[in-house]
Scaffold this motif. Sequence first.
Motif, mmCIF file in Angstrom:
data_model
loop_
_atom_site.group_PDB
_atom_site.id
_atom_site.type_symbol
_atom_site.label_atom_id
_atom_site.label_comp_id
_atom_site.label_asym_id
_atom_site.label_seq_id
_atom_site.Cartn_x
_atom_site.Cartn_y
_atom_site.Cartn_z
ATOM 1 N N MET A 1 1.065 -1.326 -0.007
ATOM 2 C CA MET A 1 0.122 0.068 -0.002
ATOM 3 C C MET A 1 0.890 1.244 -0.152
ATOM 4 O O MET A 1 0.565 2.249 -0.628
ATOM 5 C CB MET A 1 -0.909 0.056 1.163
ATOM 6 N N GLU A 2 1.891 1.307 0.655
ATOM 7 C CA GLU A 2 2.780 2.302 0.590
ATOM 8 C C GLU A 2 3.373 2.782 -0.676
ATOM 9 O O GLU A 2 3.511 3.835 -1.039
ATOM 10 C CB GLU A 2 4.119 2.129 1.693
ATOM 11 N N ASP A 3 3.836 1.491 -1.508
ATOM 12 C CA ASP A 3 4.279 1.739 -2.818
ATOM 13 C C ASP A 3 3.320 2.377 -3.355
ATOM 14 O O ASP A 3 3.475 3.361 -4.594
ATOM 15 C CB ASP A 3 4.778 0.458 -3.173
ATOM 16 N N ALA A 4 1.859 2.005 -3.595
ATOM 17 C CA ALA A 4 0.711 2.372 -4.215
ATOM 18 C C ALA A 4 0.533 3.897 -3.994
ATOM 19 O O ALA A 4 0.494 4.718 -4.907
ATOM 20 C CB ALA A 4 -0.613 1.633 -4.216
ATOM 21 N N ILE A 5 0.225 4.249 -2.834
ATOM 22 C CA ILE A 5 0.161 5.628 -2.234
ATOM 23 C C ILE A 5 1.624 6.511 -2.912
ATOM 24 O O ILE A 5 1.210 7.588 -3.421
ATOM 25 C CB ILE A 5 0.269 5.637 -0.891
ATOM 26 N N ASN A 6 2.501 6.071 -2.934
ATOM 27 C CA ASN A 6 3.722 6.897 -3.355
ATOM 28 C C ASN A 6 3.792 6.826 -4.983
ATOM 29 O O ASN A 6 4.677 7.576 -5.732
ATOM 30 C CB ASN A 6 5.080 6.429 -2.827
ATOM 31 N N ALA A 7 2.917 5.877 -5.669
ATOM 32 C CA ALA A 7 2.993 5.900 -7.139
ATOM 33 C C ALA A 7 1.881 6.568 -7.920
ATOM 34 O O ALA A 7 1.637 6.460 -9.108
ATOM 35 C CB ALA A 7 3.043 4.336 -7.531
ATOM 36 N N ALA A 8 1.516 7.563 -7.003
ATOM 37 C CA ALA A 8 0.314 8.277 -7.597
ATOM 38 C C ALA A 8 0.959 8.906 -8.977
ATOM 39 O O ALA A 8 1.953 9.210 -9.206
ATOM 40 C CB ALA A 8 0.115 9.598 -6.866
#
Length: 235
Positions: free
Chosen positions: A177-184
Amino acid sequence: MNKHEKLLELVKKRRQPDILPQYARLADYADGAFDRDCNFVSPYSKGAHNINADVMIMLQDWSSDNALRRSGGPSELGRDPNLPTNRTLDRLLRDAMGLKLEDTYATNLFPFIKGRGLSARFPFADLVLAANEFALPQIRIVAPKLVICLGKNTFNAIHVAASQGRLTHGAERCHTMEDAINAAFTVELEGRKVAIWAQAHTGAWGQSNRNKGAPGRTSGDWVKMSRSVGLLAAR
């Protein structure tokens, strides 16, 4: 065609049997009453159908075969505002952006009915196909400033579909989830830039995982996102 007419064309597409035929349609339940009462791509839009909204909420899917077979009729359409999942979404929208759900356009990436129970999973390829056929077209039609994808799989499917359609560069699936949030990322549609962000699902499992070791982390995630796109609520 105007926005409303374009969305109705997607409703007609949802009702066709040739796209992902292995899944049920709304019309398969309660003698078709669900479908007759739902001129929306997803029933979730019934309570959040601002087609000129700045914010679009993109959930993964709406219901399951088991849940709908227990239903007594179309009263189950839309959302139950008393469910913890929906209360958390209401709170995050209000606190971060000063919005109510009805101020947004809310929908589901996957417009068909999955088998078994509400926690059943989809093949990722089916999510990407649904993103191409239904989710991205809704984003094009509504043209919000921000699309909030609830859950990692929802974000990954939108990101991969956008990459396939060359709206963005090649996308790899995020594993946390951390990666996804940072991949905006941002796509440009007819001259308007649309920011697409991931956020933890507002259900208990998604929230507890994201907040583990740092209570309130999800609230901070929403504030960061809202500030980034210029939609932060006045403090």
